[in-house]
Design a protein around this motif. Structure first.
Motif, short mmCIF file in Angstrom:
data_model
loop_
_atom_site.label_atom_id
_atom_site.label_comp_id
_atom_site.label_asym_id
_atom_site.label_seq_id
_atom_site.Cartn_x
_atom_site.Cartn_y
_atom_site.Cartn_z
N ASN A 232 4.02 -2.80 4.71
CA ASN A 232 4.23 -1.41 5.10
C ASN A 232 3.54 -0.49 4.09
O ASN A 232 3.99 -0.35 2.95
CB ASN A 232 5.72 -1.09 5.18
N LEU A 233 2.46 0.14 4.52
CA LEU A 233 1.71 1.09 3.68
C LEU A 233 1.75 2.49 4.29
O LEU A 233 0.89 3.33 3.99
CB LEU A 233 0.26 0.62 3.55
N SER A 234 2.72 2.75 5.11
CA SER A 234 2.80 4.05 5.79
C SER A 234 3.14 5.17 4.83
O SER A 234 3.64 4.94 3.72
CB SER A 234 3.86 3.99 6.90
N HIS A 235 2.82 6.40 5.23
CA HIS A 235 3.11 7.60 4.45
C HIS A 235 2.49 7.54 3.05
O HIS A 235 3.17 7.65 2.05
CB HIS A 235 4.62 7.82 4.37
N ASN A 236 1.19 7.30 3.02
CA ASN A 236 0.43 7.32 1.78
C ASN A 236 -0.82 8.18 1.97
O ASN A 236 -0.91 8.94 2.94
CB ASN A 236 0.07 5.89 1.35
N PHE A 237 -1.80 8.05 1.05
CA PHE A 237 -3.00 8.87 1.10
C PHE A 237 -4.24 8.03 1.35
O PHE A 237 -5.35 8.39 0.93
CB PHE A 237 -3.16 9.65 -0.21
N LEU A 238 -4.11 6.92 2.03
CA LEU A 238 -5.23 6.03 2.28
C LEU A 238 -6.21 6.64 3.28
O LEU A 238 -5.82 7.17 4.31
CB LEU A 238 -4.72 4.69 2.82
N THR A 239 -7.50 6.54 2.96
CA THR A 239 -8.54 7.02 3.88
C THR A 239 -9.34 5.87 4.48
O THR A 239 -10.02 6.05 5.49
CB THR A 239 -9.51 7.97 3.15
N GLY A 240 -9.28 4.72 3.87
CA GLY A 240 -9.99 3.55 4.35
C GLY A 240 -9.83 2.40 3.37
O GLY A 240 -9.07 2.49 2.41
N PHE A 241 -10.56 1.31 3.64
CA PHE A 241 -10.41 0.10 2.83
C PHE A 241 -11.77 -0.50 2.54
O PHE A 241 -12.71 -0.38 3.31
CB PHE A 241 -9.54 -0.93 3.56
N LYS A 242 -11.85 -1.20 1.42
CA LYS A 242 -13.04 -1.94 1.08
C LYS A 242 -12.88 -3.40 1.50
O LYS A 242 -11.76 -3.88 1.68
CB LYS A 242 -13.32 -1.86 -0.43
N TYR A 243 -14.00 -4.08 1.67
CA TYR A 243 -13.95 -5.49 2.04
C TYR A 243 -13.12 -6.26 1.01
O TYR A 243 -13.29 -6.07 -0.19
CB TYR A 243 -15.36 -6.08 2.11
N GLY A 244 -12.26 -7.11 1.49
CA GLY A 244 -11.42 -7.91 0.62
C GLY A 244 -10.03 -7.37 0.43
O GLY A 244 -9.18 -8.01 -0.20
N ALA A 245 -9.74 -6.18 0.98
CA ALA A 245 -8.42 -5.58 0.80
C ALA A 245 -7.32 -6.43 1.42
O ALA A 245 -6.21 -6.52 0.89
CB ALA A 245 -8.40 -4.17 1.40
#
Length: 345
Positions: A232-245
């Motif tokens: 659960n990573l909801s309600h954060n400031f993530l804009t995207g992910f890099k390969y390997g996340a």
């Protein structure tokens, strides 16, 4: 009859003696729950400034074999005595929150049936987890960050540290909790997850990092978490992910990324979790989504409401077999397709 607060201003010793008499008379009943907060509060009137020590409670629970739930929260309790809980060895739930406790005493080890222990909002800075076996500990809102001692093999299965203003989860040294299966670090101020997070913790099955300030997950930070099922990573400031996340999360079943700032569906990265079943992307800033990307997928459910995706693209997405496409909290007066908001928010 006067009800002035001063009428209740008696010494801790007198109060405990009085309550001991009352409780002894109640022992004939198979009493399973006791809200001690109601009994202790009169001792702590405005006129009384002394903090109540657990030593005053020594022997108070003698004979309470049926007591399973004890609430001692919101008092001025300072320390634990080795005899504090003698007679209440069948306690299953103990709430010591909102007190003045500094050190955890071995008296808790006598509570062999204890399943839930709350120590929130005290002054504790060290928990000897190695001495606890399979306790479900609630440690939210502590005034200090925690450190761990591990002279023995730790078997802690669940750790909850929420509302603690925690910025760097590595300070918890969670990597030494090798038996951990459920971790909740919600409602903190965590900004990033790096490769040292949960290192050497291979049995983790559920991680809740919701309601933080996470902007970045370092590639490989979750590698070898082959038993992880829910993230659960909801309600954060993530804009995207890099390969390997998400590489190596071969058993990840549910991934919640709702209420972030994601602008693009990254099929190639999310497919690193090759057996992902449920993906939640509601309330982000996703502009487009290509239905053809879901022609071959492990997903059975995609929740994607309240983004900026054109309604036509949502309509095409609904035609994909085997994937149940849904939304959340749709307003009937908003533009939507089959209950999924679309277009401009």
């Amino acid at each position: 009859m006067s009800t002035d607060k001063d009428d209740f201003d008696i010494s801790a010793k007198e109060a405990v003696t009085l309550y001991h008499i009352i409780l002894l008379q109640m022992q004939t009943i198979k009493m399973r729950s006791l809200l001690w907060m109601v009994l202790i509060v009169p001792v702590l009137s405005n006129k009384s400034t002394k903090k109540l020590k657990f030593g005053c409670l020594e022997g108070i629970f003698t004979g309470f074999y049926y007591l399973e739930d004890l609430n001692l929260s919101f008092n001025h309790l300072m320390d634990l005595n080795s005899m504090t809980f003698r007679g209440a060895e069948n306690l299953r739930s103990l709430d010591l929150g909102y007190n003045h406790i500094v050190v955890i005493n071995s008296s808790l080890l006598r509570l062999v049936e204890l399943q839930q222990l709350s120590l929130r909002n005290n002054f504790i800075d060290h928990i000897p987890y190695d001495e606890f076996d399979s306790l479900r500990l609630h440690l939210d809102t502590l005034t200090n960050n925690l450190t761990f001692g591990f002279e023995k093999k730790c078997r802690l299965r669940e750790l909850v540290v929420s509302h603690a203003r925690l910025e760097n989860p590595n300070k918890l040294n969670i990597g030494k909790l090798k038996q951990l299966s459920n971790l909740v670090l919600s409602y903190n101020e965590i900004r990033y997850i790096n490769k040292d997070f949960l290192s050497n913790v291979y049995r983790i099955q559920e991680i809740d990092l919701s309601y933080n300030r996470i902007e970045y997950i370092q590639p490989g930070a979750l590698k070898n978490k082959v038993h992880l099922k829910t993230l659960n990573l909801s309600h954060n400031f993530l804009t995207g992910f890099k390969y390997g996340a998400f590489r190596g999360l071969i058993r990840l079943n549910v991934l919640d990324l709702s209420y972030n700032r994601i602008v693009r569906y990254q099929k190639e990265i999310l497919e690193e979790a090759e057996h992902l079943n449920v993906l939640i992307l509601d309330n982000n800033g996703i502009l487009h989504i290509n239905y053809s990307e879901f022609s071959e997928t492990s997903l059975s459910k995609l929740s994607i409401g309240n983004n900026f995706i054109p309604c036509k693209e949502i309509s095409l997405l609904l035609l994909v077999d085997y994937v149940d496409v849904v939304g959340q909290n749709v307003d009937d007066y908003e533009e939507n397709v089959n209950g999924i908001t679309c277009g401009n928010k």
